[in-house]
Write a protein that holds these residues in place. Structure first.
Motif, short mmCIF file in Angstrom:
data_model
loop_
_atom_site.label_atom_id
_atom_site.label_comp_id
_atom_site.label_asym_id
_atom_site.label_seq_id
_atom_site.Cartn_x
_atom_site.Cartn_y
_atom_site.Cartn_z
N ILE A 132 48.00 35.90 48.99
CA ILE A 132 46.61 36.54 48.48
C ILE A 132 46.19 36.87 49.23
O ILE A 132 45.43 36.66 50.12
CB ILE A 132 46.44 34.95 48.21
CG1 ILE A 132 47.99 33.70 47.43
CG2 ILE A 132 45.00 34.75 47.41
CD1 ILE A 132 47.62 34.54 46.04
N TYR A 133 45.09 38.36 48.17
CA TYR A 133 43.39 38.96 49.08
C TYR A 133 42.80 37.94 48.36
O TYR A 133 42.73 38.46 46.97
CB TYR A 133 44.22 40.55 48.52
CG TYR A 133 45.31 41.41 48.85
CD1 TYR A 133 45.24 41.59 50.79
CD2 TYR A 133 46.33 41.03 48.34
CE1 TYR A 133 46.75 41.19 51.03
CE2 TYR A 133 47.43 41.61 48.78
CZ TYR A 133 47.82 42.07 49.96
OH TYR A 133 48.74 42.17 50.59
N HIS A 134 41.51 38.18 49.22
CA HIS A 134 40.08 37.71 48.52
C HIS A 134 39.11 39.29 48.19
O HIS A 134 39.00 40.35 49.27
CB HIS A 134 39.43 37.04 49.49
CG HIS A 134 40.08 35.72 49.88
ND1 HIS A 134 39.56 35.40 50.20
CD2 HIS A 134 40.79 34.95 49.52
CE1 HIS A 134 40.02 33.97 50.19
NE2 HIS A 134 40.75 33.98 49.59
N VAL A 135 39.38 39.18 46.72
CA VAL A 135 38.77 41.02 46.29
C VAL A 135 37.11 40.59 46.29
O VAL A 135 37.58 39.83 44.72
CB VAL A 135 39.96 41.83 45.55
CG1 VAL A 135 39.24 42.60 44.76
CG2 VAL A 135 41.27 41.75 45.69
N GLN A 136 36.60 41.00 46.31
CA GLN A 136 35.19 41.55 45.76
C GLN A 136 35.24 41.94 43.77
O GLN A 136 35.16 43.17 44.12
CB GLN A 136 34.33 41.55 46.57
CG GLN A 136 33.33 41.56 48.01
CD GLN A 136 34.98 41.07 48.54
OE1 GLN A 136 35.33 41.64 48.74
NE2 GLN A 136 35.73 39.78 49.26
N PHE A 137 34.51 41.47 43.00
CA PHE A 137 33.78 42.27 42.04
C PHE A 137 32.87 42.27 41.16
O PHE A 137 32.04 41.22 41.65
CB PHE A 137 35.15 41.05 40.89
CG PHE A 137 36.34 41.64 40.52
CD1 PHE A 137 36.68 41.77 38.94
CD2 PHE A 137 37.12 41.05 41.46
CE1 PHE A 137 38.39 42.25 39.26
CE2 PHE A 137 38.91 40.74 40.82
CZ PHE A 137 38.78 41.58 40.30
N ASN A 138 32.82 43.13 41.09
CA ASN A 138 31.13 43.60 40.39
C ASN A 138 31.12 43.78 38.92
O ASN A 138 31.67 45.34 38.64
CB ASN A 138 30.92 44.35 41.34
CG ASN A 138 29.10 45.13 40.90
OD1 ASN A 138 28.59 44.11 40.27
ND2 ASN A 138 28.13 46.31 41.09
N ASP A 139 30.73 43.24 38.27
CA ASP A 139 31.28 42.65 36.80
C ASP A 139 29.87 43.29 35.81
O ASP A 139 29.75 42.02 36.26
CB ASP A 139 31.97 41.24 36.63
CG ASP A 139 33.27 41.78 35.53
OD1 ASP A 139 33.24 41.90 34.86
OD2 ASP A 139 33.65 40.59 36.18
N TRP A 140 30.02 43.97 35.08
CA TRP A 140 29.41 44.25 34.24
C TRP A 140 29.77 44.29 32.75
O TRP A 140 30.61 44.92 32.27
CB TRP A 140 28.15 45.77 34.19
CG TRP A 140 27.46 45.66 35.60
CD1 TRP A 140 28.25 45.99 36.93
CD2 TRP A 140 25.98 45.72 35.80
NE1 TRP A 140 26.79 45.96 37.29
CE2 TRP A 140 25.53 45.69 37.00
CE3 TRP A 140 25.50 44.85 34.82
CZ2 TRP A 140 24.72 45.79 37.65
CZ3 TRP A 140 23.92 45.20 35.33
CH2 TRP A 140 23.16 45.02 36.53
#
Length: 172
Positions: A132-140
């Protein structure tokens, strides 16, 4: 020098208020109500398509303690045959401000809405090959017309871009 670079990077990129006068105006509880179909791709940082997928979304809203609360039940089907389920709970905190929660989202997703645009930022617990990787999302998300919304999300870890998710939503 490093502080100046960090400050410049923090100030770069679009801000949701830039879209405040764009039409049609996005109202989350109207668009994400009923059944929505989505079609997407994941591309790695070189631009190569790694996965294609479809999403069936069943959505509804209620008023709880004076706040609009939405449930988005998402069923993903990936091109490699895998399936995934995510159920979002979205809560309007104030006009144009939302928080979102889902089982695989770490903490709260933060949503800012203005005009036809919504910007979500969140950390997703993403399973990859048994880890499990904690991945950041910047979602538009951008509402194009009452039935179509386009979505572009950048994925990163430790500030390093991993890839992008591109989606088109179609409201039935």
């Amino acid at each position: 020098m490093i502080a100046s670079t960090i400050l410049l990077l923090a100030c770069s990129g679009p801000h949701v208020q830039q879209y405040a006068h764009e039409k049609p105006s996005l109202e989350l509880s109207e668009y994400f109500s009923g059944t929505i179909d989505a079609y997407g791709i994941f591309t790695d940082r070189s631009g190569e398509v790694k996965k294609r997928f479809t999403v069936l979304i069943k959505a509804d809203w209620k008023v709880v303690n004076g706040k609009k609360v939405g449930t988005l039940d998402e069923s993903f089907d990936y091109s490699d045959g895998t399936k995934q389920k995510r159920i979002w709970t979205l809560t309007e905190q104030s006009p144009g401000k939302y928080i979102g929660r889902a089982d695989d989202v770490v903490g709260d997703a933060q949503g800012d809405l203005a005009g036809n645009a919504l910007n979500w930022t969140y950390t997703l617990a993403l399973p990859v090959d048994g880890t499990i990787y904690h991945v950041q999302f910047n979602d538009w998300m951008y509402l194009v017309n009452p039935k179509v919304m386009l979505n572009k999300a950048k994925m990163s870890k430790f500030g390093i871009e991993l890839g992008e998710v591109t989606l088109s939503f179609y409201k039935r």
